[in-house]
Design a protein around this motif. Structure first.
Motif, PDB file in Angstrom:
ATOM      1  N   ALA A  84       0.814  -1.217   0.000  1.00 30.64           N
ATOM      2  CA  ALA A  84       0.000   0.000   0.000  1.00 30.64           C
ATOM      3  C   ALA A  84       0.844   1.262   0.000  1.00 30.64           C
ATOM      4  CB  ALA A  84      -0.929   0.000   1.222  1.00 30.64           C
ATOM      5  N   ASP A  85       2.085   1.180   0.530  1.00 32.33           N
ATOM      6  CA  ASP A  85       2.935   2.366   0.565  1.00 32.33           C
ATOM      7  C   ASP A  85       3.415   2.779  -0.816  1.00 32.33           C
ATOM      8  OD1 ASP A  85       4.388  -0.033   0.503  1.00 32.33           O
ATOM      9  OD2 ASP A  85       6.194   0.947   1.260  1.00 32.33           O
ATOM     10  N   ARG A  86       3.228   1.906  -1.824  1.00 28.02           N
ATOM     11  CA  ARG A  86       3.639   2.249  -3.189  1.00 28.02           C
ATOM     12  C   ARG A  86       2.450   2.622  -4.075  1.00 28.02           C
ATOM     13  NH1 ARG A  86       5.987  -1.531  -6.303  1.00 28.02           N
ATOM     14  NH2 ARG A  86       5.703  -3.388  -5.011  1.00 28.02           N
ATOM     15  N   ILE A  87       1.246   2.620  -3.515  1.00 22.31           N
ATOM     16  CA  ILE A  87       0.066   3.018  -4.292  1.00 22.31           C
ATOM     17  C   ILE A  87      -0.105   4.523  -4.189  1.00 22.31           C
ATOM     18  CG2 ILE A  87      -2.411   2.728  -4.620  1.00 22.31           C
ATOM     19  CD1 ILE A  87      -2.225  -0.002  -3.357  1.00 22.31           C
ATOM     20  N   VAL A  88      -0.213   5.185  -5.331  1.00 15.78           N
ATOM     21  CA  VAL A  88      -0.336   6.645  -5.361  1.00 15.78           C
ATOM     22  C   VAL A  88      -1.581   7.051  -6.125  1.00 15.78           C
ATOM     23  CG1 VAL A  88       2.133   7.094  -5.155  1.00 15.78           C
ATOM     24  CG2 VAL A  88       1.128   6.805  -7.428  1.00 15.78           C
ATOM     25  N   GLU A  89      -2.153   8.169  -5.706  1.00 19.03           N
ATOM     26  CA  GLU A  89      -3.263   8.779  -6.430  1.00 19.03           C
ATOM     27  C   GLU A  89      -2.669   9.688  -7.501  1.00 19.03           C
ATOM     28  OE1 GLU A  89      -7.126   8.980  -7.084  1.00 19.03           O
ATOM     29  OE2 GLU A  89      -6.890   8.788  -4.908  1.00 19.03           O
ATOM     30  N   ILE A  90      -3.151   9.560  -8.731  1.00 23.26           N
ATOM     31  CA  ILE A  90      -2.679  10.415  -9.819  1.00 23.26           C
ATOM     32  C   ILE A  90      -3.621  11.602  -9.910  1.00 23.26           C
ATOM     33  CG2 ILE A  90      -2.045  10.528 -12.248  1.00 23.26           C
ATOM     34  CD1 ILE A  90      -1.726   7.499 -12.216  1.00 23.26           C
ATOM     35  N   GLU A  91      -3.064  12.820  -9.846  1.00 20.69           N
ATOM     36  CA  GLU A  91      -3.881  14.022  -9.718  1.00 20.69           C
ATOM     37  C   GLU A  91      -3.582  15.014 -10.828  1.00 20.69           C
ATOM     38  OE1 GLU A  91      -4.216  14.233  -4.861  1.00 20.69           O
ATOM     39  OE2 GLU A  91      -2.600  15.317  -5.853  1.00 20.69           O
ATOM     40  N   LEU A  92      -4.539  15.897 -11.024  1.00 23.66           N
ATOM     41  CA  LEU A  92      -4.319  17.067 -11.865  1.00 23.66           C
ATOM     42  C   LEU A  92      -3.859  18.201 -10.954  1.00 23.66           C
ATOM     43  CD1 LEU A  92      -7.486  17.034 -14.162  1.00 23.66           C
ATOM     44  CD2 LEU A  92      -5.314  15.843 -14.472  1.00 23.66           C
ATOM     45  N   THR A  93      -2.769  18.849 -11.316  1.00 21.62           N
ATOM     46  CA  THR A  93      -2.245  19.940 -10.511  1.00 21.62           C
ATOM     47  C   THR A  93      -2.526  21.267 -11.209  1.00 21.62           C
ATOM     48  OG1 THR A  93      -0.053  19.858 -11.555  1.00 21.62           O
ATOM     49  CG2 THR A  93      -0.420  18.453  -9.631  1.00 21.62           C
ATOM     50  N   SER A  94      -2.676  22.317 -10.413  1.00 20.30           N
ATOM     51  CA  SER A  94      -2.901  23.662 -10.952  1.00 20.30           C
ATOM     52  C   SER A  94      -2.569  24.657  -9.862  1.00 20.30           C
ATOM     53  CB  SER A  94      -4.354  23.826 -11.406  1.00 20.30           C
ATOM     54  OG  SER A  94      -5.204  23.932 -10.286  1.00 20.30           O
ATOM     55  N   PRO A  95      -2.381  25.931 -10.213  1.00 22.81           N
ATOM     56  CA  PRO A  95      -2.121  26.942  -9.180  1.00 22.81           C
ATOM     57  C   PRO A  95      -3.240  27.041  -8.153  1.00 22.81           C
ATOM     58  CG  PRO A  95      -1.574  27.807 -11.360  1.00 22.81           C
ATOM     59  CD  PRO A  95      -2.266  26.481 -11.577  1.00 22.81           C
ATOM     60  N   GLU A  96      -4.467  26.666  -8.531  1.00 29.19           N
ATOM     61  CA  GLU A  96      -5.602  26.739  -7.608  1.00 29.19           C
ATOM     62  C   GLU A  96      -5.664  25.550  -6.660  1.00 29.19           C
ATOM     63  OE1 GLU A  96      -6.018  27.135 -11.009  1.00 29.19           O
ATOM     64  OE2 GLU A  96      -5.916  29.315 -10.809  1.00 29.19           O
ATOM     65  N   GLY A  97      -4.905  24.494  -6.944  1.00 32.24           N
ATOM     66  CA  GLY A  97      -4.931  23.301  -6.104  1.00 32.24           C
ATOM     67  C   GLY A  97      -4.994  22.034  -6.939  1.00 32.24           C
ATOM     68  N   ASN A  98      -4.877  20.907  -6.263  1.00 32.45           N
ATOM     69  CA  ASN A  98      -4.876  19.617  -6.949  1.00 32.45           C
ATOM     70  C   ASN A  98      -6.263  18.989  -6.916  1.00 32.45           C
ATOM     71  OD1 ASN A  98      -2.192  20.189  -7.062  1.00 32.45           O
ATOM     72  ND2 ASN A  98      -1.515  18.486  -5.786  1.00 32.45           N
ATOM     73  N   ALA A  99      -6.529  18.134  -7.912  1.00 31.32           N
ATOM     74  CA  ALA A  99      -7.811  17.443  -7.982  1.00 31.32           C
ATOM     75  C   ALA A  99      -7.577  15.998  -8.390  1.00 31.32           C
ATOM     76  CB  ALA A  99      -8.740  18.130  -8.985  1.00 31.32           C
ATOM     77  N   ALA A 100      -8.127  15.069  -7.617  1.00 29.29           N
ATOM     78  CA  ALA A 100      -7.965  13.641  -7.899  1.00 29.29           C
ATOM     79  C   ALA A 100      -9.045  13.196  -8.879  1.00 29.29           C
ATOM     80  CB  ALA A 100      -8.029  12.832  -6.610  1.00 29.29           C
ATOM     81  N   VAL A 101      -8.965  13.666 -10.111  1.00 27.21           N
ATOM     82  CA  VAL A 101      -9.915  13.312 -11.159  1.00 27.21           C
ATOM     83  C   VAL A 101      -9.138  12.965 -12.417  1.00 27.21           C
ATOM     84  CG1 VAL A 101     -11.773  14.743 -10.232  1.00 27.21           C
ATOM     85  CG2 VAL A 101     -10.139  15.744 -11.828  1.00 27.21           C
ATOM     86  N   ALA A 102      -9.787  12.221 -13.328  1.00 31.19           N
ATOM     87  CA  ALA A 102      -9.120  11.799 -14.555  1.00 31.19           C
ATOM     88  C   ALA A 102     -10.130  11.708 -15.688  1.00 31.19           C
ATOM     89  CB  ALA A 102      -8.433  10.450 -14.354  1.00 31.19           C
ATOM     90  N   SER A 103      -9.625  11.879 -16.907  1.00 27.77           N
ATOM     91  CA  SER A 103     -10.416  11.670 -18.121  1.00 27.77           C
ATOM     92  C   SER A 103      -9.793  10.510 -18.889  1.00 27.77           C
ATOM     93  CB  SER A 103     -10.409  12.934 -18.989  1.00 27.77           C
ATOM     94  OG  SER A 103      -9.091  13.214 -19.461  1.00 27.77           O
ATOM     95  N   ILE A 104     -10.507  10.022 -19.895  1.00 28.79           N
ATOM     96  CA  ILE A 104     -10.010   8.859 -20.640  1.00 28.79           C
ATOM     97  C   ILE A 104      -8.687   9.177 -21.355  1.00 28.79           C
ATOM     98  CG2 ILE A 104     -10.532   7.223 -22.493  1.00 28.79           C
ATOM     99  CD1 ILE A 104     -13.492   7.513 -21.769  1.00 28.79           C
ATOM    100  N   PRO A 105      -8.567  10.310 -22.082  1.00 27.81           N
ATOM    101  CA  PRO A 105      -7.267  10.593 -22.719  1.00 27.81           C
ATOM    102  C   PRO A 105      -6.124  10.708 -21.712  1.00 27.81           C
ATOM    103  CG  PRO A 105      -8.988  11.966 -23.674  1.00 27.81           C
ATOM    104  CD  PRO A 105      -9.572  11.308 -22.465  1.00 27.81           C
ATOM    105  N   LYS A 106      -6.375  11.319 -20.578  1.00 27.04           N
ATOM    106  CA  LYS A 106      -5.320  11.435 -19.560  1.00 27.04           C
ATOM    107  C   LYS A 106      -4.954  10.063 -19.013  1.00 27.04           C
ATOM    108  CE  LYS A 106      -6.519  16.143 -18.025  1.00 27.04           C
ATOM    109  NZ  LYS A 106      -7.686  16.416 -18.883  1.00 27.04           N
ATOM    110  N   PHE A 107      -5.947   9.213 -18.807  1.00 29.94           N
ATOM    111  CA  PHE A 107      -5.681   7.875 -18.279  1.00 29.94           C
ATOM    112  C   PHE A 107      -4.782   7.089 -19.230  1.00 29.94           C
ATOM    113  CE2 PHE A 107      -7.032   3.355 -17.808  1.00 29.94           C
ATOM    114  CZ  PHE A 107      -6.565   3.151 -16.522  1.00 29.94           C
ATOM    115  N   HIS A 108      -5.015   7.238 -20.532  1.00 28.69           N
ATOM    116  CA  HIS A 108      -4.161   6.539 -21.494  1.00 28.69           C
ATOM    117  C   HIS A 108      -2.729   7.048 -21.431  1.00 28.69           C
ATOM    118  CE1 HIS A 108      -7.501   4.330 -22.882  1.00 28.69           C
ATOM    119  NE2 HIS A 108      -8.029   5.235 -23.701  1.00 28.69           N
TER     120      HIS A 108
END
Length: 817
Positions: free
Chosen positions: A56-80
């Protein structure tokens, strides 16, 4: 060991002989240690317990980063793109947010929790398959078939643990799905799910909708910093494929547990610091009791020294007594803390992650037991070491010559006890000011006008699954039929249908205004998006400021229309009337969102859709009959749709008949999460309420302990100075002067503690600044009111022994040895 056992037996004998002292000391420690144990059990469950997945210590959430903050969301093109980062990821998987649920149809209709997952999900999380298998890559492609994996709990509850279930058919939304696997009992998904279905993404999809989450398993040896560096390069790869994307964004990763915990970490650590102050106050109280007790045992220590006991031997005896008191207080505190926190979480779960329903995951394990044991021992040493060293400094000759224990123990010689009382008062001030600020925050939140009328409104969720509800036409027909049925129920004033409730947030989509230059990247226009049926704004009594609301004539065959809220109008149409202008919603997000321009037909009032502590943001509202088919299909995957009913009286009383009418209108689908809007609003402030209640309890305990400490010190001072006061009275001092003398001595300590506490509060309240709303961290009411209250309590605590001192008989006082 024999000497230690003798010390223990001697300590127990003394405790039995002095039940008042023992009960007072153990009770104070139980309050302090119990409060710490209560908060630590929550900290343990939320922050310390490792996730139950392998590696579990190697499992990471992939996030979108921005100056306003991070968001744990994804779209299909980004996932690919994520899947292509094989230099850092061993595996990448996708899964739904806490989704809308799925309808088990057939003989026993039931709604169950379910999520869509990629075929790599089970490998990444190490999900053990007890029966059958998980999805194949082919089954996770479009048209890969209707297959489903069951959780152990659903397999047991619905199918009685039938071992021959594999290959059987399961009806979801009146469509058959083949059961291909059953997961083992010890696997717990987050979000929790009863069934798992494949995502079946289009490999060449350009859909930029963010409707799921992505996680990755780092390869052995890959650090978080290395992964984030590689994800920056991956974002440049994404920009080359999609140049219209915002170049100020980015990709990043963080440990999955940190992502799950989120903002809860800071809140819990602040509460842990607060209970540490309560424990310090309790320690100061018990230390004062021990100092008083040690003063009465001077002759005992002197005699033991005369018989050959060294100073270290006396110190060890006193520390043994202190540790025994602390352990007794710790055992009682463990029970009180566990019961207290479970009761509190059952009343106010605070939206904390990883605690289970109503705090069911909160329990006592080796960490909690170890914490309580360690705190007990450390506390025993902390409050015992100073009295032990002080008592062990006894002058053998002078003590044995004394005929009484009062000599040299007057107020001027009680500086140690006075310092402890000052510490108690200052710590109590800090806690009380913190709780006062949170109380004012909670009051400010309650006084916020949410922009809608929540009274007598009932809400309920319905998951629309199956082919009938994959198209907007089917959902629109249900919306119309359901509202007609609901409006015909006696006692119902009006009903509506929507994707999103006020206070809980909406989707976000870009838009363009027809006739204006199209902006790209960071300059692209964007706002919240939701769908609603006619009567939505009438039901919530949200004013239509310009134009009109939706009607039943705003169908799919009619021209496209949209409502905007006042915040969007002010931000994007500051000097013009938006009604009559056109906007295009969802351009370049993907083919599922593309639609022709819509005409703005009205401007509606603002509602606090992201929470009462956030200003209303810009919002677009489209008729439920005019939602694109792509958005309807997406909604069916990620959110339940909501029925809203305003009644003339208590809406709960009509819930059964409302649910039955909706079941008939939908073709047998159940409703879930039946709540009043008052409950929804209250739930939105649950975290603030939780913090306020706890800190208020801690502040009240601190106030009581500080008052007891002041009273105890002054009562002992009066007792030790009885002869002095008798002499003063014999020389002409009146009773008023004696009372004034004692009160001034006690209040001087209080004033010093208040000054220190207020000064410390100006610095420490910065830690809770992010929790405040509608109040400054230096709020005058809190910083003035709390010292006044504590001073008043201290005056009462001092007045009692002062009054007793003023009633002394001078002749009796002079006869006291």
């Amino acid at each position: 060991m024999a000497e230690l056992w003798n010390d223990v037996k001697h300590a127990l004998h003394l405790f039995i002989k002095s039940p008042g002292f023992t009960i007072a000391a153990v009770a104070a420690l139980a309050l302090g240690i119990g409060a710490n144990t209560a908060i630590f059990t929550v900290v343990n469950a939320v922050l310390l317990k490792p996730l139950s997945y392998p590696d579990a210590d190697r499992i990471v959430e992939i996030e979108l980063t921005s100056p306003e903050g991070n968001a744990a969301v994804a779209s299909i093109p980004k996932f690919h793109i994520y899947q292509q980062q094989t230099s850092i990821f061993k595996e990448v998987a996708a899964y739904d947010f806490a989704g809308p649920g799925f309808n088990l149809t057939g003989d026993r209709p039931e709604q169950v929790h379910g999520i869509h997952v990629s075929e790599s999900y089970f490998r990444l999380f190490g999900a053990p398959v007890m029966l059958g298998r998980s999805f194949t890559r082919e089954e996770d492609l479009p048209h890969g078939g209707h297959v489903v994996v069951l959780s152990y709990g659903l397999w047991q509850r619905r199918f009685g643990g039938n071992p021959n279930i594999i290959g059987s058919s399961l009806s979801l939304g009146n469509e058959p799905y083949t059961i291909i696997g059953v997961l083992a009992q010890d696997f717990v998904s987050d979000p929790e799910a009863d069934i798992f279905l494949p995502f079946q993404f289009e490999p060449v999809s350009t859909n930029q909708g963010h409707f799921f989450q992505a996680v990755g398993m780092l390869k052995p040896g890959v650090t978080l910093a290395q992964a984030n560096a590689q994800m920056k390069l991956a974002f440049q790869q994404y920009l080359r494929a999609y140049p219209e994307a915002n170049p100020e964004g980015g990709f990043g990763v963080e440990p999955l547990r940190d992502s799950i915990v989120g903002e809860s970490r800071r809140s819990l650590l602040v509460l842990l610091g607060a209970v540490a102050m309560v424990l310090l106050i309790a320690c100061a109280n018990v230390a004062n009791l021990l100092l008083v007790r040690a003063a009465g045992r001077k002759r005992e220590f002197a005699i033991r020294s005369a018989l050959g006991a060294g100073r270290s031997r006396i110190i060890r005896q006193l520390l043994t007594e202190s540790v025994l008191l602390a352990v007794a207080g710790g055992m009682l505190g463990l029970v009180l803390g566990f019961i207290g926190v479970r009761a509190l979480l059952a009343i106010s779960p605070a939206g904390l992650p990883r605690i289970g329903e109503n705090g069911s995951a909160i329990g006592i394990d080796w960490r909690v037991l170890g914490f309580t044991l360690a705190v007990s021992f450390l506390t025993g040493i902390l409050f015992g070491v100073f009295p032990a060293f002080t008592a062990s400094r006894t002058d053998l000759n002078s003590t044995l010559k004394e005929s009484g224990g009062r000599s040299g123990t007057g107020f001027r010689h009680a500086r140690a006890r006075a310092l402890l009382v000052v510490s108690e008062v200052s710590l109590a001030i800090v806690l009380l000011i913190g709780s006062a600020l949170l109380i004012r925050t909670f009051i400010a939140l309650r006084n916020v006008n949410p922009g809608f009328d929540a009274h007598n409104v009932l809400t309920m969720d319905m998951s629309l699954t199956g082919a009938r509800y994959q198209k907007t036409a089917g959902v629109a027909q249900l919306s119309h039929d359901g509202r007609m049925r609901l409006n015909a129920i006696p006692g119902v004033e009006v009903s509506a249908f929507t994707c999103c409730l006020p206070i809980q947030g909406q989707f976000g989509l870009p838009f363009t205004v027809v006739g204006r230059p199209v902006k790209k990247g960071k300059d692209q226009l964007g706002a919240g998006w939701m769908s609603a049926s006619p009567d939505y704004y009438r039901l919530f009594k949200i004013p239509v400021l310009r134009g009109r609301e939706f009607t039943d004539q705003d169908t799919a065959a009619a021209p496209g229309v949209v409502l905007i809220n006042e915040a969007l109008a002010k931000q994007f149409f500051p000097n013009e009337n938006p009604v009559g202008q056109q906007m295009v919603i969802g351009k370049d997000v993907g083919p599922d969102f593309d639609e022709p321009p819509r005409q703005i037909i009205g401007v509606v009032g603002n509602t606090h859709d992201g929470g009462l502590n956030r200003d209303p943001g810009p919002l677009m509202i489209v008729p439920d009959a005019q939602v694109t088919d792509g958005m309807t299909a997406l909604n069916a995957r990620i959110v339940p749709l909501r029925w809203i009913v305003r009644t003339h009286s208590d809406p709960r009383s009509l819930a059964p008949v409302i649910a039955e009418q909706l079941r008939q209108a939908s073709g047998g689908f159940p409703v879930t999460r039946v709540r009043t809007m008052d409950e929804v609003v209250s739930r939105s402030t649950a975290r603030q309420s939780f913090n306020m209640v706890l800190l208020t309890i801690f502040g009240a305990v601190a106030l009581v302990l500080a008052a007891i400490g002041i009273y105890g010190l002054m009562a002992y001072s009066v007792e030790q100075r009885t002869q002095e006061m008798g002499i003063r009275m014999a020389l002409g001092a009146d009773r008023h002067a004696i009372r004034k003398l004692v009160i001034l001595q006690g209040m001087k300590l209080t004033f010093v503690g208040v000054i220190v506490g207020v000064a410390a509060s100006f610095w420490l309240t910065r830690l809770i600044a992010s929790f405040l709303f509608g109040v400054q961290k230096w709020d005058p009411a809190a910083f003035a009111g709390v010292p006044i209250i504590l001073t008043a309590v201290a005056l009462i605590a001092v007045w009692l022994p002062a009054t007793r001192a003023s009633k002394l008989d001078p002749m009796q006082a002079l006869r006291i040895e």
